[in-house]
Motif scaffolding. Structure first.
Motif, PDB file in Angstrom:
ATOM      1  N   GLN A   1      -7.403  -3.031  -5.041  1.00  0.00           N
ATOM      2  CA  GLN A   1      -7.768  -4.431  -4.779  1.00  0.00           C
ATOM      3  C   GLN A   1      -7.875  -5.213  -6.083  1.00  0.00           C
ATOM      4  O   GLN A   1      -7.451  -6.367  -6.168  1.00  0.00           O
ATOM      5  CB  GLN A   1      -9.089  -4.496  -4.023  1.00  0.00           C
ATOM      6  N   THR A   2      -8.429  -4.593  -7.096  1.00  0.00           N
ATOM      7  CA  THR A   2      -8.565  -5.252  -8.396  1.00  0.00           C
ATOM      8  C   THR A   2      -7.200  -5.517  -9.015  1.00  0.00           C
ATOM      9  O   THR A   2      -6.951  -6.596  -9.577  1.00  0.00           O
ATOM     10  CB  THR A   2      -9.420  -4.392  -9.346  1.00  0.00           C
TER      11      THR A   2
ATOM     12  N   ASN B   1       0.389   1.139  -5.655  1.00  0.00           N
ATOM     13  CA  ASN B   1       0.484  -0.301  -5.375  1.00  0.00           C
ATOM     14  C   ASN B   1       1.758  -0.846  -6.010  1.00  0.00           C
ATOM     15  O   ASN B   1       2.443  -0.151  -6.773  1.00  0.00           O
ATOM     16  CB  ASN B   1      -0.740  -1.046  -5.908  1.00  0.00           C
TER      17      ASN B   1
ATOM     18  N   SER C   1      -9.301   2.594  -3.550  1.00  0.00           N
ATOM     19  CA  SER C   1      -9.265   1.331  -2.823  1.00  0.00           C
ATOM     20  C   SER C   1      -9.726   0.157  -3.696  1.00  0.00           C
ATOM     21  O   SER C   1      -9.079  -0.898  -3.738  1.00  0.00           O
ATOM     22  CB  SER C   1     -10.140   1.419  -1.568  1.00  0.00           C
ATOM     23  N   GLU C   2     -10.837   0.330  -4.401  1.00  0.00           N
ATOM     24  CA  GLU C   2     -11.357  -0.763  -5.234  1.00  0.00           C
ATOM     25  C   GLU C   2     -10.437  -1.055  -6.410  1.00  0.00           C
ATOM     26  O   GLU C   2     -10.249  -2.218  -6.788  1.00  0.00           O
ATOM     27  CB  GLU C   2     -12.766  -0.419  -5.722  1.00  0.00           C
TER      28      GLU C   2
ATOM     29  N   HIS D   1     -17.433  -8.880  -6.379  1.00  0.00           N
ATOM     30  CA  HIS D   1     -17.310  -7.952  -5.243  1.00  0.00           C
ATOM     31  C   HIS D   1     -18.128  -6.672  -5.430  1.00  0.00           C
ATOM     32  O   HIS D   1     -18.081  -5.784  -4.580  1.00  0.00           O
ATOM     33  CB  HIS D   1     -15.837  -7.602  -5.031  1.00  0.00           C
TER      34      HIS D   1
ATOM     35  N   GLU E   1      -4.386  -5.884  -7.372  1.00  0.00           N
ATOM     36  CA  GLU E   1      -3.733  -6.934  -6.583  1.00  0.00           C
ATOM     37  C   GLU E   1      -4.173  -8.312  -7.074  1.00  0.00           C
ATOM     38  O   GLU E   1      -3.362  -9.238  -7.168  1.00  0.00           O
ATOM     39  CB  GLU E   1      -4.056  -6.760  -5.099  1.00  0.00           C
TER      40      GLU E   1
END
Length: 222
Positions: free
Chosen positions: A211-212, A126, A207-208, A199, A214
């Motif tokens: 997202q965290t 990321n 993936s999780e 969430h 981000e």
């Protein structure tokens, strides 16, 4: 005329790839490689996650070069193959990055298992101030003799592994396990904890975690 135009359309891309490959600056490559040739013949396993060379992009400062590349996890080095078939090592330099199979690989400082600060290749998962990184490596396991007449000798082997790291700002990356408590402990932010709880993230997959991170990066934490 039309025939030559069609022929050029097929030939030009391959010429461009070859030209870019040849133009890779020699000061960024090493003529010797470390891989299968340096290992005893009876060692099981491979230094490479993927044996085949694949088309990738080497970025050096503001220039990009298309080339055939593969990662040597044992040597922590990218190997490149030129149009003549010669294989060389790409030098490990902070200003060199590699794009392969849609992923970016770059040199990062990290803290190893002994607490030492080192440099190595990481797959960048990321963007932002807090970065999630994956590191691939190989452990050399020594050969073992059978302990009795009923057992079998175990040959030396190369065992691949993957580790995850978090890097915040300019600090060296630190290893983190894909566990909720470990990720949250490193991020150390109450808003992030609420986000994860909302969430229902267990943070056991990439993936999780991405997202965290981000969300964490959107907070503009200083």
């Amino acid at each position: 005329m039309k025939f030559w135009l069609v022929l050029c359309l097929f030939i030009t891309p391959s010429l461009l790839i070859t030209a870019q490959n040849i133009n890779l600056p020699t000061e960024y490559i090493r003529n010797t490689i470390s891989g299968e040739k340096t290992l005893p013949a009876n060692v099981q396993g491979s230094p490479y996650p993927t044996e085949e060379f694949q088309q990738g992009t080497v970025n050096i400062l503001d220039k990009s070069f298309t080339t055939l590349v593969r990662y040597n996890a044992l040597a922590d080095a990218f190997e490149i193959k030129d149009p003549t078939g010669e294989i060389t090592n790409l030098l490990r330099r902070p200003n060199i990055t590699v794009e392969l199979n849609g992923s970016d690989y770059e040199i990062e400082y990290f803290i190893d298992d002994d607490g030492n600060r080192r440099q190595g290749y990481f797959q960048k998962l990321n963007d932002g101030d807090a970065v999630f990184l994956k590191r691939r490596g190989v452990i050399k396991q020594d050969a073992l003799r059978a302990t009795n007449s009923y057992g079998r000798d175990k040959p030396a082997s190369l065992d691949h592994y993957e580790k995850y790291f978090l890097k915040k700002g300019d600090t060296p990356a630190e290893e983190v396990r894909l566990k909720r408590k470990d990720i949250l402990r490193q991020l150390n932010n109450e808003e992030v904890e609420q986000f994860v709880k909302k969430h229902k993230f267990k943070l056991k997959n990439e993936s999780e975690v991405i997202q965290t991170l981000e969300f964490y990066n959107s907070l503009n934490i200083e």
